[in-house]
Design a protein around this motif. Structure first.
Motif: not given
Length: 156
Positions: A35-39, A120-122, A63-65
């Motif tokens: 649900c969180e990160g760094v690319l 969008d969830p993605c 777990s999409p929000t």
């Protein structure tokens, strides 16, 4: 002990500030379900990116929000020039790069972060780099928010 104190203090601060963050790198990682990160670009946080590539990365959380907040801070990408090429970071709503991108980044910026909200969830990131100039690249941070988005929008 005094000479090791600054190193110990740095380690504690770095550990606390990165807790909960997952780090990914283009060219190495393909997807994330966090649900969180760094690319980071394919050069990672400490090196310039490699040119002559087209790499993609997709985020679809387990777990999409309601809303995704994408933030790009302090980026350095070879600016795209018509007829001369350059490098482009494109962001698409959904789990593949279909249709028009909802965000495009090229050039350099470090004064204010770019924010993009996605309902969008993605989302999918595609980085296309020619083989001319290689720069520091980018960190792209994402987090999911329970609040509703205003819809798919442009960078703020």
């Amino acid at each position: 002990m005094k000479k090791y104190f600054p190193l110990l203090l740095f380690w504690i601060v770095a550990s606390v500030s990165s807790e909960g963050q997952n780090f990914y790198q283009l060219g190495t990682d393909l997807t994330a379900t966090d649900c969180e990160g760094v690319l980071f670009d394919n050069g990672g946080p400490d090196s310039t990116y490699t040119g002559g590539v087209e790499e993609s990365f997709t985020v679809c959380p387990s777990s999409p929000t309601a809303c995704i907040d994408i933030e790009i801070v302090d980026y350095r990408i070879d600016p795209y020039r018509l007829f001369f090429g350059g490098d482009v970071l494109s962001i698409y709503a959904g789990n593949n790069p279909v249709g028009d991108p909802i965000g495009i980044v090229s050039g350099s910026g470090n004064l204010a972060p770019l924010h993009l909200k996605v309902s969008d969830p993605c989302f999918t990131v595609v980085f296309t780099a020619d083989d001319q100039i290689e720069l520091d690249g980018f960190p792209l941070k994402w987090s999911y928010d329970e609040d509703e988005c205003d819809g798919i929008g442009a960078f703020e």
